[in-house]
Motif scaffolding. Structure first.
Motif, PDB file in Angstrom:
ATOM      1  N   ALA A 318      40.619  37.311  44.859  1.00 43.02           N
ATOM      2  CA  ALA A 318      41.436  36.753  46.250  1.00 43.02           C
ATOM      3  C   ALA A 318      41.762  35.406  45.807  1.00 43.02           C
ATOM      4  O   ALA A 318      42.747  34.859  46.741  1.00 43.02           O
ATOM      5  N   GLU A 319      40.909  34.395  44.872  1.00 46.54           N
ATOM      6  CA  GLU A 319      41.398  32.847  44.754  1.00 46.54           C
ATOM      7  C   GLU A 319      43.082  33.069  44.125  1.00 46.54           C
ATOM      8  O   GLU A 319      44.233  31.831  44.286  1.00 46.54           O
ATOM      9  N   THR A 320      43.433  33.792  43.451  1.00 48.00           N
ATOM     10  CA  THR A 320      44.799  34.183  42.518  1.00 48.00           C
ATOM     11  C   THR A 320      45.614  34.426  43.689  1.00 48.00           C
ATOM     12  O   THR A 320      46.706  34.173  43.828  1.00 48.00           O
ATOM     13  N   LEU A 321      44.905  35.108  44.335  1.00 45.06           N
ATOM     14  CA  LEU A 321      46.238  35.657  45.386  1.00 45.06           C
ATOM     15  C   LEU A 321      46.077  35.003  45.997  1.00 45.06           C
ATOM     16  O   LEU A 321      48.324  35.032  46.913  1.00 45.06           O
ATOM     17  N   ARG A 322      46.143  34.015  46.690  1.00 46.17           N
ATOM     18  CA  ARG A 322      46.009  33.463  47.935  1.00 46.17           C
ATOM     19  C   ARG A 322      47.009  31.749  47.346  1.00 46.17           C
ATOM     20  O   ARG A 322      47.825  31.781  47.949  1.00 46.17           O
ATOM     21  N   ASN A 323      46.653  31.683  45.646  1.00 44.27           N
ATOM     22  CA  ASN A 323      47.253  30.224  44.871  1.00 44.27           C
ATOM     23  C   ASN A 323      48.563  31.021  45.013  1.00 44.27           C
ATOM     24  O   ASN A 323      49.971  29.893  45.178  1.00 44.27           O
ATOM     25  N   HIS A 324      49.240  31.976  45.090  1.00 49.85           N
ATOM     26  CA  HIS A 324      49.663  32.811  43.979  1.00 49.85           C
ATOM     27  C   HIS A 324      50.972  33.637  45.152  1.00 49.85           C
ATOM     28  O   HIS A 324      52.666  33.642  44.166  1.00 49.85           O
ATOM     29  N   LEU A 325      50.504  34.109  45.711  1.00 48.63           N
ATOM     30  CA  LEU A 325      50.970  35.161  46.381  1.00 48.63           C
ATOM     31  C   LEU A 325      51.013  35.058  47.844  1.00 48.63           C
ATOM     32  O   LEU A 325      51.301  35.908  48.535  1.00 48.63           O
ATOM     33  N   ALA A 326      50.749  33.877  48.310  1.00 48.12           N
ATOM     34  CA  ALA A 326      50.120  33.274  49.506  1.00 48.12           C
ATOM     35  C   ALA A 326      52.100  34.146  50.732  1.00 48.12           C
ATOM     36  O   ALA A 326      53.000  33.349  50.098  1.00 48.12           O
ATOM     37  N   GLY A 327      51.968  34.365  52.030  1.00 43.49           N
ATOM     38  CA  GLY A 327      53.089  34.484  52.349  1.00 43.49           C
ATOM     39  C   GLY A 327      54.100  35.806  51.821  1.00 43.49           C
ATOM     40  O   GLY A 327      54.587  36.007  52.669  1.00 43.49           O
ATOM     41  N   ARG A 328      53.439  36.716  51.131  1.00 45.11           N
ATOM     42  CA  ARG A 328      53.564  37.776  50.638  1.00 45.11           C
ATOM     43  C   ARG A 328      53.059  38.950  51.584  1.00 45.11           C
ATOM     44  O   ARG A 328      52.199  38.414  51.008  1.00 45.11           O
ATOM     45  N   PRO A 329      53.476  40.409  52.202  1.00 45.86           N
ATOM     46  CA  PRO A 329      53.061  41.185  52.579  1.00 45.86           C
ATOM     47  C   PRO A 329      52.143  41.615  51.127  1.00 45.86           C
ATOM     48  O   PRO A 329      53.205  42.016  50.333  1.00 45.86           O
ATOM     49  N   LEU A 330      51.590  41.837  51.077  1.00 47.68           N
ATOM     50  CA  LEU A 330      50.286  42.412  49.870  1.00 47.68           C
ATOM     51  C   LEU A 330      49.858  44.196  50.613  1.00 47.68           C
ATOM     52  O   LEU A 330      49.713  44.146  51.603  1.00 47.68           O
ATOM     53  N   VAL A 331      49.938  44.745  49.982  1.00 52.53           N
ATOM     54  CA  VAL A 331      49.141  46.041  49.576  1.00 52.53           C
ATOM     55  C   VAL A 331      48.554  46.646  48.584  1.00 52.53           C
ATOM     56  O   VAL A 331      48.150  45.995  47.641  1.00 52.53           O
ATOM     57  N   GLY A 332      47.394  46.066  48.700  1.00 44.35           N
ATOM     58  CA  GLY A 332      46.777  46.906  47.419  1.00 44.35           C
ATOM     59  C   GLY A 332      46.439  48.146  47.310  1.00 44.35           C
ATOM     60  O   GLY A 332      45.719  49.389  48.685  1.00 44.35           O
ATOM     61  N   PHE A 393      49.440  55.869  43.904  1.00 43.53           N
ATOM     62  CA  PHE A 393      50.093  54.843  43.290  1.00 43.53           C
ATOM     63  C   PHE A 393      52.266  54.739  43.593  1.00 43.53           C
ATOM     64  O   PHE A 393      52.966  54.199  44.393  1.00 43.53           O
ATOM     65  N   ASP A 394      52.040  55.681  44.119  1.00 45.55           N
ATOM     66  CA  ASP A 394      53.615  56.671  44.733  1.00 45.55           C
ATOM     67  C   ASP A 394      53.962  55.907  46.055  1.00 45.55           C
ATOM     68  O   ASP A 394      54.237  55.736  46.607  1.00 45.55           O
ATOM     69  N   LYS A 395      52.331  56.160  46.762  1.00 45.50           N
ATOM     70  CA  LYS A 395      52.038  56.017  48.117  1.00 45.50           C
ATOM     71  C   LYS A 395      52.096  54.359  48.390  1.00 45.50           C
ATOM     72  O   LYS A 395      52.605  54.053  49.449  1.00 45.50           O
ATOM     73  N   ALA A 396      51.507  53.642  47.674  1.00 45.20           N
ATOM     74  CA  ALA A 396      51.046  52.469  47.900  1.00 45.20           C
ATOM     75  C   ALA A 396      52.680  52.045  47.327  1.00 45.20           C
ATOM     76  O   ALA A 396      53.485  50.384  48.130  1.00 45.20           O
ATOM     77  N   LEU A 397      53.723  52.558  46.501  1.00 48.08           N
ATOM     78  CA  LEU A 397      55.036  51.530  46.538  1.00 48.08           C
ATOM     79  C   LEU A 397      55.796  52.230  47.542  1.00 48.08           C
ATOM     80  O   LEU A 397      56.312  50.959  48.680  1.00 48.08           O
ATOM     81  N   THR A 398      55.612  53.326  48.624  1.00 46.40           N
ATOM     82  CA  THR A 398      56.467  53.159  49.861  1.00 46.40           C
ATOM     83  C   THR A 398      55.691  52.769  50.883  1.00 46.40           C
ATOM     84  O   THR A 398      56.581  52.208  51.685  1.00 46.40           O
ATOM     85  N   LEU A 399      54.724  51.554  50.657  1.00 48.07           N
ATOM     86  CA  LEU A 399      54.146  51.003  51.411  1.00 48.07           C
ATOM     87  C   LEU A 399      54.884  48.948  51.597  1.00 48.07           C
ATOM     88  O   LEU A 399      54.763  48.255  52.406  1.00 48.07           O
ATOM     89  N   LEU A 400      55.479  49.388  50.495  1.00 48.21           N
ATOM     90  CA  LEU A 400      55.669  47.819  50.344  1.00 48.21           C
ATOM     91  C   LEU A 400      56.549  47.200  50.496  1.00 48.21           C
ATOM     92  O   LEU A 400      57.682  47.972  50.996  1.00 48.21           O
ATOM     93  N   LYS A 401      56.816  46.478  51.383  1.00 45.19           N
ATOM     94  CA  LYS A 401      57.925  45.681  52.242  1.00 45.19           C
ATOM     95  C   LYS A 401      59.050  45.184  51.605  1.00 45.19           C
ATOM     96  O   LYS A 401      58.264  45.062  50.434  1.00 45.19           O
ATOM     97  N   GLU A 402      60.307  44.447  51.518  1.00 45.02           N
ATOM     98  CA  GLU A 402      60.809  43.284  50.702  1.00 45.02           C
ATOM     99  C   GLU A 402      60.238  41.856  50.750  1.00 45.02           C
ATOM    100  O   GLU A 402      58.943  41.623  51.566  1.00 45.02           O
ATOM    101  N   ASN A 403      60.080  41.905  49.945  1.00 43.46           N
ATOM    102  CA  ASN A 403      59.382  40.141  49.627  1.00 43.46           C
ATOM    103  C   ASN A 403      57.704  40.303  49.728  1.00 43.46           C
ATOM    104  O   ASN A 403      57.009  39.879  49.506  1.00 43.46           O
ATOM    105  N   GLY A 404      56.848  41.599  49.320  1.00 43.59           N
ATOM    106  CA  GLY A 404      56.003  42.097  49.113  1.00 43.59           C
ATOM    107  C   GLY A 404      55.519  42.177  47.279  1.00 43.59           C
ATOM    108  O   GLY A 404      56.276  42.005  46.636  1.00 43.59           O
ATOM    109  N   ALA A 405      54.489  42.623  47.785  1.00 40.95           N
ATOM    110  CA  ALA A 405      53.637  42.896  46.372  1.00 40.95           C
ATOM    111  C   ALA A 405      52.568  43.601  46.324  1.00 40.95           C
ATOM    112  O   ALA A 405      51.425  43.899  47.307  1.00 40.95           O
TER     113      ALA A 405
END
Length: 437
Positions: A318-332, A393-405
């Motif tokens: 969680a700490e790493t995601l906040r530090n490096h991916l802040a502001g990006r829409p994330l899919v888990g 995995f395929d489902k998760a990729l379909t949920l990704l937004k532009e600039n997301g991760a």
């Protein structure tokens, strides 16, 4: 035997034996000529960070010109990953050969009442391979705990290393950090040197101090302050250490603390008279590869793979995601084992994912995807259970937004299962990591 038959025979051993202890593997090794006694060790125990710390130490020793064995667990994609020499997995045909050699000895002991486990057997295979490969050093990762672990059959190592200790495997090791620390500190041998991760919980560190004193060990607390972070990004961290520039291709503040631990252990190796030039430190750190530890699989789309599965690990993630991916829409994309602290993992990661896809890892202890999704919905996160990791995995990729991760996490078993699938899906993408295996 074929390679597949060999794996079947290895996996046929029970996961746990009868009474805990190292006597079973000691008897097995005695009949094999005690190959473990011909080797020098850096012995590494801990809850989190063992694998990364081992990878750093082994990489530097190899770059320093030493033939270096590396014993780790679990494996992700191939059983042979567990036994490496100079970063090369034991060849499959060699695994078959030594298994055929050791199996009759093990069966004889079993017939005489010894309850050998799969880890006992695998540890013996590792020692035999490392001895025959004439390794200068073996970086030896503890499987579970320490005191009763099969790897603890060795004598006093060059250095005992204890990485971060937190709650995990509580049904086996105890339900307090002090109890778990006592099990991990069981690797401390008489008249040696112990290096401890420098940001331990106070209760755990006090147990380690007492154990080191009892065994007449010098204790080195690996202070993270020996390293300064110059910069960090998606491709790793730039560090300064005693005037040297080190590139660590691993993400996360906790990896900087693991690096400090590895450097302290390497300093002890140097005290034994072994040369580790500055160039080896720089090249060794730059060459570190450790799959499923906030591993960047692809940049377009942006996909990470992490094996965090206990409270301390998911907190660090969680700490790493906040530090490096802040502001990006994330899919888990999340799959976990039911005997892990799933609720705390969800609490640690709460608010980080816009959406979650849940999946059932291929493991008898896995939590069903529907049940895991329900836990995430309680936290207000839309969650979609999907059957099968490929479809998930395929489902998760379909949920990704532009600039997301996309962040795949929750279990090393899931990581091992999904990693080759991710390679197949991402192979044609421009951003696929060049060293992705």
């Amino acid at each position: 035997m074929t390679y597949e038959q060999t794996l079947e025979r290895i996996h046929a051993f029970p996961r746990f034996g009868g009474s805990p202890g190292v006597e079973r593997v000691r008897k097995l090794l005695a009949q094999l000529g005690n190959p473990q006694d011909r080797l020098k060790y850096i012995h590494v125990a801990g809850t989190n960070g063992k694998g990364s710390t081992c990878a750093m130490i082994a990489s530097v020793l190899q770059k320093a010109g030493y033939r270096t064995g590396l014993f780790t667990s679990p494996f992700l994609s191939d059983f042979c990953e567990r036994i490496r020499v100079d970063a090369e997995k034991i060849p499959r045909e060699s695994l078959v050969e030594i298994t055929e050699e050791v199996l009759p000895v093990a069966q004889g002991l079993i017939e005489n009442g010894e309850a050998l486990t799969e880890f006992d057997f695998t540890t013996a295979l590792g020692f035999l391979w490392f001895a025959r490969q004439q390794c200068d050093f073996v970086v030896l990762e503890v499987g579970l705990g320490g005191r009763n672990d099969a790897t603890n059959v060795i004598g006093t190592p060059l250095v005992s290393v204890i990485t971060s200790i937190s709650l995990d495997h509580t049904s086996v090791l105890g339900d307090t950090v002090e109890q778990i620390a006592a099990e991990k500190a069981g690797i401390i041998k008489p008249y040696g040197v112990t290096v401890a991760y420098g940001d331990q919980l106070p209760g755990a560190m006090e147990v380690i101090r007492r154990a080191a004193m009892k065994q007449h060990n010098r204790l080195v607390e690996a202070a993270p302050s020996v390293l300064s972070v110059v910069s960090s990004g998606l491709h790793g961290t730039e560090l300064r250490y005693e005037g040297l520039s080190l590139h660590l291709p691993l993400l996360g503040e906790y990896q900087v603390k693991n690096a400090a631990t590895a450097l302290a252990a390497l300093s002890v190796v140097q005290e034994h008279g072994y040369s580790i030039p500055d160039q080896a430190l720089m090249e060794g750190f730059a060459a570190v590869r450790f799959p499923a530890r906030m591993e960047l699989l692809s940049e377009n789309p942006l996909v990470f793979l992490d094996g965090a599965h206990n409270p301390d690990g998911t907190h660090a993630l969680a700490e790493t995601l906040r530090n490096h991916l802040a502001g990006r829409p994330l899919v888990g994309l999340i799959g976990m084992l039911a005997d892990k602290d799933v609720h705390t993992a969800a609490e640690n990661l709460d608010g980080l994912f816009e959406q979650v896809v849940t999946v059932t890892p291929d493991n008898p202890r896995a939590m069903p995807a529907e049940e895991l999704a329900a836990i995430w919905r309680v936290h207000g996160t839309p969650a979609y259970p999907v059957e099968g990791v490929s479809a998930a995995f395929d489902k998760a990729l379909t949920l990704l937004k532009e600039n997301g991760a996309l962040v795949i996490c929750g279990s090393l078993f899931l990581a091992g299962e999904i990693r080759p699938i991710a390679r197949k899906r991402l192979r044609e993408k421009v951003g696929l990591s060049a060293d992705f295996e």
